[in-house]
Every structure is written in structure tokens, then in C-alpha cells.
Design a protein around this motif. Structure first.
Motif, short mmCIF file in Angstrom:
data_model
loop_
_atom_site.label_atom_id
_atom_site.label_comp_id
_atom_site.label_asym_id
_atom_site.label_seq_id
_atom_site.Cartn_x
_atom_site.Cartn_y
_atom_site.Cartn_z
N LEU A 1 0.86 -1.18 0.00
CA LEU A 1 0.00 0.00 0.00
C LEU A 1 0.89 1.23 0.00
CD1 LEU A 1 -3.06 0.79 0.26
CD2 LEU A 1 -2.62 1.07 2.71
N HIS A 2 0.64 2.15 -0.94
CA HIS A 2 1.49 3.33 -1.04
C HIS A 2 0.68 4.52 -1.55
CE1 HIS A 2 5.45 5.29 -1.23
NE2 HIS A 2 5.00 5.89 -2.31
N GLU A 3 0.63 5.58 -0.75
CA GLU A 3 -0.04 6.81 -1.13
C GLU A 3 -1.45 6.59 -1.66
OE1 GLU A 3 1.18 9.69 -0.48
OE2 GLU A 3 3.16 9.05 0.16
N GLY A 4 -2.21 5.74 -0.95
CA GLY A 4 -3.59 5.51 -1.32
C GLY A 4 -3.80 4.55 -2.47
N GLN A 5 -2.75 3.91 -2.96
CA GLN A 5 -2.86 2.93 -4.04
C GLN A 5 -2.47 1.56 -3.51
OE1 GLN A 5 -0.27 4.84 -6.97
NE2 GLN A 5 -2.06 5.53 -8.13
N LEU A 6 -3.20 0.53 -3.94
CA LEU A 6 -2.96 -0.84 -3.51
C LEU A 6 -2.31 -1.61 -4.64
CD1 LEU A 6 -3.46 -3.03 -1.31
CD2 LEU A 6 -5.67 -3.47 -2.43
N PHE A 7 -1.26 -2.35 -4.31
CA PHE A 7 -0.50 -3.11 -5.30
C PHE A 7 -0.53 -4.59 -4.94
CE2 PHE A 7 1.02 1.17 -5.18
CZ PHE A 7 1.38 1.50 -6.48
N SER A 8 -0.69 -5.44 -5.95
CA SER A 8 -0.71 -6.88 -5.74
C SER A 8 0.05 -7.57 -6.86
CB SER A 8 -2.17 -7.39 -5.69
OG SER A 8 -2.21 -8.80 -5.62
N SER A 9 1.02 -8.40 -6.49
CA SER A 9 1.78 -9.14 -7.50
C SER A 9 1.13 -10.49 -7.75
CB SER A 9 3.23 -9.34 -7.04
OG SER A 9 3.28 -10.15 -5.88
N MET A 10 1.23 -10.94 -8.98
CA MET A 10 0.70 -12.25 -9.35
C MET A 10 1.43 -12.73 -10.58
SD MET A 10 -1.41 -14.58 -8.48
CE MET A 10 -2.04 -16.11 -9.17
N ASN A 11 2.11 -13.87 -10.45
CA ASN A 11 2.91 -14.41 -11.55
C ASN A 11 3.93 -13.38 -12.03
OD1 ASN A 11 1.42 -16.75 -11.27
ND2 ASN A 11 -0.05 -16.19 -12.84
N ASP A 12 3.82 -12.90 -13.28
CA ASP A 12 4.85 -11.99 -13.81
C ASP A 12 4.38 -10.55 -13.90
OD1 ASP A 12 3.02 -12.35 -15.80
OD2 ASP A 12 4.47 -12.60 -17.42
N CYS A 13 3.31 -10.17 -13.16
CA CYS A 13 2.84 -8.80 -13.26
C CYS A 13 2.43 -8.27 -11.88
CB CYS A 13 1.68 -8.67 -14.26
SG CYS A 13 0.12 -9.33 -13.66
#
Length: 442
Positions: A376-388
Motif C-alpha cells: 500500500l502506497h499513497e492511497g494505491q494498492l499493489f498486488s503481485s501475481m505471476n509476472d505482473c
């Protein structure tokens, strides 16, 4: 006459430059030019009457002076960038150079800047972004440290002890947690110089007034200079240890309650607003998942969730990562299909509300998939999956963009810091650097 008083002349390496006080003031108080101004940002007496000699590279000075004038950075092909960075460091203008090279972090505008291949294939453990745009990569029993120019420093070797986690204290110091080596009393955590790899301090666990050897796992840091680490010892030292960053002394320990899991936690996250620590022990490290919030002031577990007793087919069995979102009073979790789930911290029921079901995994799973990770960074959520890496925004966490490249295999870890995103790939031990382009100068 007033215009003349506003002008400043420099002799840099034998070349004459003339500029204005307004341009020099753009360098800021912490630059070498800051001393030329009084507290009201007026030139000091007689500054404009003198020619100031600086025994440095005149070509780089011309580039940096143009940066102060226009806000744009143009580096001619005949000027090595590292030479320019060295000169910018001398003048105290590194932040200006970095700001001109890439903009403020925005997950929806990230562009792949470059990729760096490690020294050995596969088995990368973790990647951690540094506060100034550098990073470090844990690989087996070694940690490779890169500065913001992505030059590698001397690697840190931990004598064949597997590295579990790495964390930055500041741009000059990192903490490394490693496994205990039975029979040798080694293991635990150490504070290292990021530039030389020198061991500066070894953190200890005291139990019943005795120093114990232990395996240190996940790390987290608080704004009041505390270090948190999951700890697994051979007697009763299971839980979360707390150390003072300044003195290095152990100041607290939260022992693992019966029937719960803290000492083998996969993730720790300090929550600044509530002064609590998120502790998540996840499948497959344990057969069950345990997520809790710890309040060290009262030695209480103030919120908890576990899938113990849940049906084998339940979604909760697939929880792979968790992250607390204080602004929303919730915890986000992700399963192996990158479905996001949310739990309300204001409710003690602890049920997961799943969203974005079955929207991504329509293709074939890779032979050796990496488990999803969240950030979580500056109100944005990030999720990794496989190669992206997927980016989610808004109150409903809508998928807004995806970061992908074709080389290196699945992403086993990623980290955000210093206005960069670093993604570590599993198969080729290569990591990517994603940056936000600077905004156009109008």
C-alpha cells in the motif's frame, strides 16, 4: 544597479559563469549555495562583488546551473551520468537531479526504467526499496546492496545463514534477520553499513536474564525508532521482540499465546495511527493462517482472525498475504488467484468479504507460481501475481493498471520506496526498476 547586485559570478575550473540570486535560491538552503543568502533569502553583503572560484568540473556545473534555471535536466552524450551525480552530490543538488529524472510516485504512470541481473540464478528471498531510491536484495545467505544510481556495493555475506528479511533504518544502515545455526549460537539480527557491509551491532534476545540464540524473521520499524522482529528460539523465546534503534538494546517482548502463532510470522507492519503491530502468519508456513493486531502498551492482542476450524474448501485457506489499511479501518488479504478480500477492524467477527472474484486467473497457472504479495502506497494498492503487478485505486479498489515484463519469470517479491518500485523475479534473479516520468515543463 539593482540588477547588478542580483548577479553572482563563478569561476569553475577556469570557466566563467554568471547567474542571478533567484536562480541560486532554487538550489535550497541545504545546497552549497545556501550559505550565500541570509535568513530572508537576500544575498549576503559583498557576494555579488566577488568572483567565486570553485575547483570542479565546469561542464557538469553548466548542466546543474541550467537545471536550477529551467527545472529540466539535459545531459549531453559526452558527460557520464555518474560524473554528473558526483558533482551534484558536492553541490548538494542530488535531490534536484533525482526529481528531474523521475517524478512523484504514481502507480498508474509507472514506466520500466531498467532491469538488473544478479550474480546467481534463482532463489531470491526479498527485495527492499531504500529511502533514497536504492535497494537491497536478499539471496540465500547474501544481501546485495545498490545505491540510488544502482551501483552495487560490497555484498554482505552472512556465513551461510539464510537471510529471512531485510529492512532499511536509513540510507546508510540496514537490518538483516537470519536463521539460527544450531550448535553455533549464531543467528538473529544485525545492523550493517549499507555502503561497506560492516557489522555495526548485533541485536540480542534476553529470556530469564540469559542471552538466547534465535531465528529472526519478519521485520518492521516504527516512527519512534523501534525495531520489531518475529523471533523463534529453542525454549520459550517465541513471539515478537522489540529493540531500540539508537541503543540496540531489547526493550520489550510479546510472547506467543498458546494456540496462536507469532514467532514464525511472514509479515509485520507497524500501524502509526493506532500504535499497534500487524502480525500475519500465513499458509504454507503454517497449516493455518493467523492475523492479529498487538498493542505493546497493554500487552494485548486487540484484534485477531484465524482460519482454524474453517472448511477445507473455504477461501480463507488460500490467504497468502495481508496488509492493514488504517484509513479504511480494514485489513486486505489476497489468495493464490489474486482475489482481494477485506476484513473490518471495527468488527470482532473477522469474516472476509471477497471481491474481484475470478477476474484474472483465466489462463494456465505457471509451473512454479510465486505467492501474491501486497503493498500500500499513497492511497494505491499493489498486488503481485505471476509476472505482473496490479494497481488498484479508489474506495472500491478498482483495477486501474498492470505492470508486466516478459523476462525473469514470476515475481517473488516487490517493494516501493524512494519514488521507485522494485520487482524481484524468481527464475533469473533479475529485478526491475519502475519509475514515474517527470511531469512536462510548461
Amino acid at each position: 544597479m539593482g540588477i547588478q547586485k542580483d548577479r553572482v559570478r563563478f569561476n569553475v575550473g577556469g570557466r566563467i559563469f554568471e547567474t542571478t540570486a533567484t536562480t541560486l535560491a532554487n538550489a535550497g538552503r541545504n545546497s552549497i549555495f545556501g550559505a550565500m543568502f541570509d535568513e530572508n533569502w537576500a544575498l549576503q553583503t559583498d557576494i555579488s562583488d566577488e568572483e567565486h572560484f570553485i575547483d570542479r568540473n565546469p561542464d557538469c556545473f553548466a548542466i546543474l546551473l541550467d537545471l536550477l534555471r529551467t527545472g529540466e535536466l539535459y545531459v549531453p552524450a559526452n558527460i557520464p551520468e555518474k560524473l554528473l551525480y558526483r558533482e551534484a552530490l558536492f553541490y548538494g543538488l542530488l535531490d534536484h537531479v533525482r526529481a528531474a529524472k523521475w517524478g512523484q510516485f504514481d502507480g498508474n504512470r509507472l514506466r520500466l526504467s531498467r532491469s538488473i541481473t544478479g550474480q546467481a540464478p534463482g532463489d531470491g528471498t526479498a527485495i527492499r526499496a531504500g529511502p533514497d531510491g536504492g535497494c537491497c536484495v536478499a539471496h540465500g545467505s547474501m544481501v546485495h546492496v545498490y545505491d540510488w544510481m544502482l551501483d552495487e556495493h560490497a555484498p554482505i555475506t552472512l556465513d551461510y545463514q539464510r537471510v529471512n528479511d531485510v529492512g532499511w533504518i536509513d540510507s546508510q544502515n540496514i537490518v538483516i534477520s537470519v536463521c539460527e545455526r544450531l550448535g553455533r549460537g549464531d543467528g538473529g539480527m544485525g545492523l550493517f553499513s549499507s555502503s561497506t557491509g560492516e557489522l555495526r551491532y548485533k541485536f540480542q534476545v534476553n529470556h530469564e536474564n540469559q542471552v538466547k540464540s534465535f531465528t529472526a524473521g519478519s521485520l518492521s520499524f516504527s516512527s519512534d525508532y523501534k525495531i520489531f522482529s518475529s523471533c523463534k528460539g529453542r525454549s520459550n523465546e517465541y513471539g515478537i521482540g522489540v529493540w531500540d534503534q539508537v541503543t540496540g538494546k531489547q526493550i520489550d517482548f510479546f510472547y506467543e499465546p498458546l494456540g496462536w502463532s507469532l514467532g514464525e510470522a511472514d509479515k509485520l507492519q507497524w500501524l502509526h495511527g493506532s500504535n499497534c503491530l500487524l502480525v500475519a502468519t500465513l499458509f504454507p508456513r503454517k497449516d493455518n493462517c493467523y492475523i492479529s493486531l498487538l498493542d505493546f502498551r497493554d500487552k494485548k492482542m486487540v484484534w485477531s482472525w484465524s482460519d482454524v476450524g474453517a472448511p477445507i474448501t473455504g477461501d480463507e485457506k488460500r490467504v497468502r498475504d495481508a496488509i492493514a489499511m488504517e484509513e479504511n479501518s480494514s485489513i486486505c488479504v489476497v489468495n493464490e488467484y489474486e482475489d482481494l478480500g477485506f476484513m473490518d477492524l471495527r468488527s470482532s467477527a473477522g469474516s472476509i468479504r471477497w471481491s474481484s472474484r475470478s477476474r484474472l486467473m483465466k489462463g494456465k497457472m505457471p509451473d512454479e507460481p510465486c505467492y501474491p504479495k501486497l503493498a500500500l502506497h499513497e492511497g494505491q494498492l499493489f498486488s503481485s501475481m505471476n509476472d505482473c503487478i496490479s494497481v488498484f485505486c479508489g474506495s472500491d479498489w478498482v483495477l486501474t493498471s498492470r505492470l508486466r515484463r516478459s523476462y525473469g519469470g514470476s515475481i517473488c517479491d516487490f517493494s516501493i520506496g524512494g519514488d521507485r518500485l522494485f520487482a524481484l523475479h524468481s527464475e533469473e534473479n533479475v529485478f526491475d526498476i519502475w519509475e514515474t516520468p517527470p511531469p512536462p515543463i510548461i
